[in-house]
Design a protein around this motif. Structure first.
Motif, PDB file in Angstrom:
ATOM      1  N   ALA A 238      54.732  11.780  13.091  1.00 33.12           N
ATOM      2  CA  ALA A 238      55.021  12.558  14.245  1.00 33.12           C
ATOM      3  C   ALA A 238      54.595  14.029  13.998  1.00 33.12           C
ATOM      4  O   ALA A 238      54.212  14.641  14.888  1.00 33.12           O
ATOM      5  N   TYR A 239      54.827  14.517  12.566  1.00 32.50           N
ATOM      6  CA  TYR A 239      54.231  15.821  12.436  1.00 32.50           C
ATOM      7  C   TYR A 239      52.557  15.945  12.762  1.00 32.50           C
ATOM      8  O   TYR A 239      52.039  16.898  13.178  1.00 32.50           O
ATOM      9  N   TRP A 242      52.118  15.751  16.432  1.00 32.86           N
ATOM     10  CA  TRP A 242      52.332  16.898  17.091  1.00 32.86           C
ATOM     11  C   TRP A 242      51.159  17.883  16.730  1.00 32.86           C
ATOM     12  O   TRP A 242      50.995  18.728  17.675  1.00 32.86           O
ATOM     13  N   ALA A 246      49.288  19.889  19.487  1.00 28.82           N
ATOM     14  CA  ALA A 246      49.741  21.306  19.592  1.00 28.82           C
ATOM     15  C   ALA A 246      48.731  22.530  19.497  1.00 28.82           C
ATOM     16  O   ALA A 246      48.624  23.505  20.052  1.00 28.82           O
TER      17      ALA A 246
END
Length: 375
Positions: A238-239, A242, A246
């Motif tokens: 997820a990190y 992201w 991002a």
């Protein structure tokens, strides 16, 4: 230099050893000398994905299958296994398997660049031992820029005796903390844009995956709770995902190969799940032996991984002028999809297979085996 790069493990890809009992007997679980088909299949998939990525340039390819993280994880596992023998001997064997194929391939590339006006300085020593990125000119860049992997792999091999001792002091804490260097480089320090900086970035990006291979070999993963492993892996994925999306505007893409921090965390989560699945379930993909052509292809890919990796970009380069000649044949122009990238991909693989037949024997010589056209 662009960080759009993929690779596969190299020195761990010796041809399969077949014990008495024939072709199929060597695939049975637990027999001495039998290769682990789970690892072999992953490595073969990584090779295909590498060639596809360099043909099509798909930004999403690393999200589907982060080849680099997978291959460093597999290499770490096999390195930990090898270090059951004396470390100097292991390092020497790895160098012997890696460097001769690199020298053989490099002789062609260096000669071609010299013909096209390149004049090397003292940095040509990196074409002998690639502890730093070997130099070259723009004409040969597509061929030599893939050598970052050999440099990173070589450093991991040299550092592994020390890394393994540190890892075994406190396996889980050391594994978790191995993600710290890439965070430090990304947020706290400006890394010089030179050979040292490039090497530092790559080592930091894939350190977790290399140590994860140690954890798999030592049985650390098998002892962890499934819920904790899955939760931590999903958090890392997820990190990483992201961060890639991002910062898409900053990097101009969400391609993980251009974003080291995203690559490090996405690979960490992905490879953890792959190796934990292997450790917890004992899966060996022995079923692949039932599909003889597939099984044979996997064997060849693993026995010639260095050759495929080193020569695949040259194959893709040569495929372009070769396809240009097809346009001169009316039947080819009428019936073949000469403008399609998929056709380039197919022709590239034909040339890769030609390289396997013509140059693959160098891997056998490096491994002190009888040279063969195919493993």
């Amino acid at each position: 230099m662009s960080r759009r790069r993929q690779a596969v493990t190299t020195a761990e890809t010796a041809p399969e050893v077949r014990p008495r009992g024939g072709h199929r007997a060597g695939r049975q679980r637990g027999l001495p000398g039998a290769r682990d088909r789970y690892f072999d299949v992953l490595r073969a998939v990584a090779l295909v994905r590498v060639v596809a990525y360099h043909t099509f340039g798909w930004a999403w390819a690393g999200l589907v299958f982060p080849s680099m993280g997978v291959m460093f994880g597999l290499a770490g596992t096999l390195m930990a296994k090898s270090l059951e023998r004396p470390a100097p001997r292991v390092v020497r064997d790895r160098l012997r398997r890696l460097l001769p194929p690199f020298w053989f391939w490099g002789a062609f590339v260096v000669l071609a660049m010299l013909v096209h006006g390149w004049m090397p300085g003292w940095e040509i020593v990196y074409w002998i031992v690639p502890l730093g990125d070997p130099p070259g000119n723009a004409w040969g860049e597509q061929a030599w820029e893939i050598l970052w992997y050999l440099r990173t792999y070589l450093w991991f091999v040299l550092l592994s005796p020390l890394l393994l001792r540190i890892f075994r002091l406190a396996p889980v804490p050391v594994l978790v903390l191995s993600l710290a260097p890439v965070l430090v480089l990304n947020f706290l320090r400006d890394v010089p844009d030179n050979r040292f900086g490039s090497a530092l970035w790559d080592l930091a990006t894939y350190l977790f995956c290399w140590l994860l291979g140690f954890a798999h070999r030592d049985g650390v993963l098998r002892r962890l709770r499934p819920a904790a492993v899955v939760a931590a892996s999903l958090a890392a994925l997820a990190y990483g995902g992201w961060f890639a999306f991002a910062h898409r505007a900053e990097y101009g893409t969400y391609d993980l190969d251009e974003i080291p921090l995203a690559q490090a965390f996405w690979s960490a989560g992905f490879v953890t799940l792959l190796l934990y699945f292997k450790a917890a379930r004992g899966v060996d993909f022995a079923w692949s032996a039932r599909f003889r052509r597939l099984d044979r292809t996997v064997t060849i890919f693993n026995g010639r991984a260095v050759t495929i990796y080193l020569w695949h970009e040259i194959a893709l380069i040569l495929a372009v002028p070769l396809i240009d000649q097809f346009w001169k044949v009316p039947a080819f122009e009428a019936w073949l999809p000469l403008e399609s990238q998929w056709f380039l991909f197919a022709v590239g693989w034909v040339l890769i297979w030609l390289a396997i037949v013509l140059f693959g024997w160098v891997e056998d010589v490096a491994a002190r085996k009888r040279p063969r056209l195919l493993p």
